[in-house]
Scaffold this motif. Sequence first.
Motif, PDB file in Angstrom:
ATOM      1  N   GLY A  11       0.780  -1.232   0.000  1.00  0.00           N
ATOM      2  CA  GLY A  11       0.000   0.000   0.000  1.00  0.00           C
ATOM      3  C   GLY A  11       0.809   1.277   0.000  1.00  0.00           C
ATOM      4  O   GLY A  11       0.315   2.321  -0.435  1.00  0.00           O
ATOM      5  N   GLU A  12       2.056   1.227   0.483  1.00  0.00           N
ATOM      6  CA  GLU A  12       2.866   2.431   0.566  1.00  0.00           C
ATOM      7  C   GLU A  12       3.862   2.569  -0.584  1.00  0.00           C
ATOM      8  O   GLU A  12       4.648   3.509  -0.606  1.00  0.00           O
ATOM      9  N   VAL A  13       3.813   1.653  -1.561  1.00  0.00           N
ATOM     10  CA  VAL A  13       4.785   1.705  -2.659  1.00  0.00           C
ATOM     11  C   VAL A  13       4.094   1.565  -4.012  1.00  0.00           C
ATOM     12  O   VAL A  13       4.711   1.146  -4.993  1.00  0.00           O
ATOM     13  N   LEU A  14       2.830   1.926  -4.100  1.00  0.00           N
ATOM     14  CA  LEU A  14       2.071   1.706  -5.331  1.00  0.00           C
ATOM     15  C   LEU A  14       2.624   2.518  -6.490  1.00  0.00           C
ATOM     16  O   LEU A  14       2.823   1.989  -7.595  1.00  0.00           O
ATOM     17  N   GLN A  15       2.854   3.809  -6.283  1.00  0.00           N
ATOM     18  CA  GLN A  15       3.405   4.638  -7.353  1.00  0.00           C
ATOM     19  C   GLN A  15       4.870   4.298  -7.620  1.00  0.00           C
ATOM     20  O   GLN A  15       5.318   4.317  -8.760  1.00  0.00           O
ATOM     21  N   LEU A  16       5.603   3.964  -6.572  1.00  0.00           N
ATOM     22  CA  LEU A  16       7.022   3.632  -6.735  1.00  0.00           C
ATOM     23  C   LEU A  16       7.205   2.389  -7.593  1.00  0.00           C
ATOM     24  O   LEU A  16       8.036   2.361  -8.505  1.00  0.00           O
ATOM     25  N   ALA A  17       6.413   1.347  -7.320  1.00  0.00           N
ATOM     26  CA  ALA A  17       6.621   0.062  -7.988  1.00  0.00           C
ATOM     27  C   ALA A  17       5.647  -0.201  -9.126  1.00  0.00           C
ATOM     28  O   ALA A  17       5.804  -1.183  -9.853  1.00  0.00           O
ATOM     29  N   GLY A  18       4.643   0.665  -9.305  1.00  0.00           N
ATOM     30  CA  GLY A  18       3.577   0.376 -10.255  1.00  0.00           C
ATOM     31  C   GLY A  18       4.032   0.182 -11.684  1.00  0.00           C
ATOM     32  O   GLY A  18       3.560  -0.726 -12.386  1.00  0.00           O
ATOM     33  N   ASP A  19       4.959   1.023 -12.144  1.00  0.00           N
ATOM     34  CA  ASP A  19       5.419   0.871 -13.525  1.00  0.00           C
ATOM     35  C   ASP A  19       6.229  -0.408 -13.699  1.00  0.00           C
ATOM     36  O   ASP A  19       6.193  -1.038 -14.761  1.00  0.00           O
TER      37      ASP A  19
END
Length: 236
Positions: free
Chosen positions: A23-31
């Motif tokens: 939940g705290e790394v969605l934008q970081l790891a999404g790509d």
Amino acid sequence: MRGALHAQDGVALLAALRRGPVGEVLQLAGDGVAGAAAQGLPRAAETAALFRSALQERGFRGDEELVDRLRAATGDATISLLRPLAVDLEMLAMLLEGDPAESGGRIDLTTGECWPAFTDELGPGPEAEEDGDPERWLYVPALGSTAGYRDMELFIEEVEDAALADRLRIALGGRGAFRRFKDVLAGDERSWSRYHRFRDERQRGRARAWLAEEGYCPHITFFAEPSSGTCPSGPV
């Protein structure tokens, strides 16, 4: 997880994400998850579905754009018309949220590299003759600290320690709020780490949304191991 992203290792990224809450790394790891899903790596589609659900529930700015990216990567939507660009969202966020009086910059559309405006003052570089080429450069405005201030306000709403939340609210009053806020948080290591993850996610989301408005989306390339036998051997 950061090491897997830097190494362009989709298998390692998916393994790292399975070891804890995402939940705290969605934008970081999404790509990275989208890249792994597009490549067909094992369990990537399931991870992409988990990310989509969490992003839709959270609803930060930029989360909707990432949901679209994940859907396209898993074949659940038409391919986005946004042009892929290997840009570092963290660097782009720094340009976007700088002081309007002295910041901003540009993105090299051939490489995705972000250049702060102050580098232009260091003298002409080898590409000086192309500085005005709109096919080469995307200019980035500096929008100031308003969004960052809102991040602090929203973070306080998630602080469970009532006494700490009160101190943080007091810190936001008047000039120097950013410094005072961080000084208060520095005394609580767990909250300090949570705030930085929270802020980074929101900054990356805003950078993603701005980039989409300009017609681009972040892109990460993974290379499959030739010996895997289940994936193509080239970049995706």
